[in-house]
Design a protein around this motif. Sequence first.
Motif, short mmCIF file in Angstrom:
data_model
loop_
_atom_site.label_atom_id
_atom_site.label_comp_id
_atom_site.label_asym_id
_atom_site.label_seq_id
_atom_site.Cartn_x
_atom_site.Cartn_y
_atom_site.Cartn_z
N ASP A 148 1.17 10.61 3.79
CA ASP A 148 0.49 11.33 2.71
C ASP A 148 0.27 10.52 1.42
OD1 ASP A 148 0.41 13.43 4.44
OD2 ASP A 148 1.76 14.74 3.33
N PRO A 149 -0.51 9.46 1.50
CA PRO A 149 -0.83 8.69 0.28
C PRO A 149 -1.87 9.44 -0.56
CG PRO A 149 -1.92 7.71 2.17
CD PRO A 149 -1.14 8.87 2.70
N GLY A 150 -1.38 10.32 -1.43
CA GLY A 150 -2.25 11.25 -2.14
C GLY A 150 -3.01 10.69 -3.33
N GLY A 151 -2.70 9.46 -3.74
CA GLY A 151 -3.38 8.86 -4.88
C GLY A 151 -2.60 7.64 -5.33
N ASP A 152 -3.01 7.07 -6.48
CA ASP A 152 -2.25 5.96 -7.08
C ASP A 152 -1.98 4.82 -6.10
OD1 ASP A 152 -2.17 7.41 -9.41
OD2 ASP A 152 -0.16 8.23 -9.03
N GLU A 153 -3.07 4.28 -5.52
CA GLU A 153 -2.88 3.24 -4.50
C GLU A 153 -2.12 2.02 -5.01
OE1 GLU A 153 -5.80 4.73 -5.07
OE2 GLU A 153 -7.36 3.29 -5.61
N ASP A 154 -2.31 1.69 -6.31
CA ASP A 154 -1.60 0.52 -6.85
C ASP A 154 -0.10 0.76 -6.93
OD1 ASP A 154 -3.93 -0.91 -7.03
OD2 ASP A 154 -4.33 -0.35 -9.11
N LYS A 155 0.27 1.99 -7.25
CA LYS A 155 1.69 2.36 -7.29
C LYS A 155 2.31 2.24 -5.88
CE LYS A 155 4.37 6.19 -9.26
NZ LYS A 155 4.26 7.56 -9.79
N ILE A 156 1.57 2.69 -4.88
CA ILE A 156 2.05 2.61 -3.50
C ILE A 156 2.15 1.14 -3.07
CG2 ILE A 156 1.54 3.20 -1.09
CD1 ILE A 156 0.14 5.76 -2.22
N ALA A 157 1.11 0.37 -3.40
CA ALA A 157 1.11 -1.05 -3.04
C ALA A 157 2.27 -1.76 -3.73
CB ALA A 157 -0.23 -1.69 -3.44
N GLY A 158 2.54 -1.38 -4.98
CA GLY A 158 3.66 -1.97 -5.73
C GLY A 158 5.00 -1.70 -5.05
N ALA A 159 5.17 -0.47 -4.56
CA ALA A 159 6.43 -0.11 -3.89
C ALA A 159 6.57 -0.87 -2.56
CB ALA A 159 6.46 1.40 -3.64
#
Length: 213
Positions: free
Chosen positions: A31-42
């Motif tokens: 469920d990657p609901g948004g904020d792709e950069d935040k997800i990529a950072g994690a």
Amino acid sequence: MAFLHTITVGPLETNCYLFGDEATRECAIIDPGGDEDKIAGALKKHDLRPTMILLTHAHFDHTGAVAALKRRYGLRVGGSQAEARCLADALLSGATWFGIPFKTTSADFLIADGDDLRVGNVVLKVLATPGHSAGGLSFIGDGLAFVGDVLFCDGIGRYDLPGSDFETLRRSLKRLLALDDAMRVYPGHGPATTIGRERRSNPSLAELGLGGE
Ligand SMILES: [Zn+2]
């Protein structure tokens, strides 16, 4: 051993989960609901290698970063057949309703009840839990259940949206409550809980006659 990282993303504070195999560092992005950069950072911070995107359902607040992550990592997206069409439909996805700009995307493989999904050496079992949405899925593995918007800590999913159905949701909640009391529950929004806790003290379940000892 499995690992789990939770990232809160998007305007509705959706829980995006990185679940995977400690040994191989492979993970599914749930469920990657948004904020792709935040997800990529994690992913970078924890040294993880994403192998697929899994969707509990396709409401816009669970899919906002799908297109971007798909492109960035060359990932395949898995969801149920009934949800797949929401990925290309702003109205069904709920985006229109919330006035959110919508990015069309698509599913690359279909998942159904009873499927086993392998992430490294860890397995997620698929349980169909529709009702909040037409084709909602839960993913269960290593004592954890990712339930989307079906069951929350002290709440249950909405059943007044396009594709929702109250009786179907009720059946899905019953299905989840049949899981072990110790099973940890990771909902689409809000804090994690356990099946046992919700069975005992979730007011919405009590109202439906599904709670109690
Ligand atoms: Zn939803």
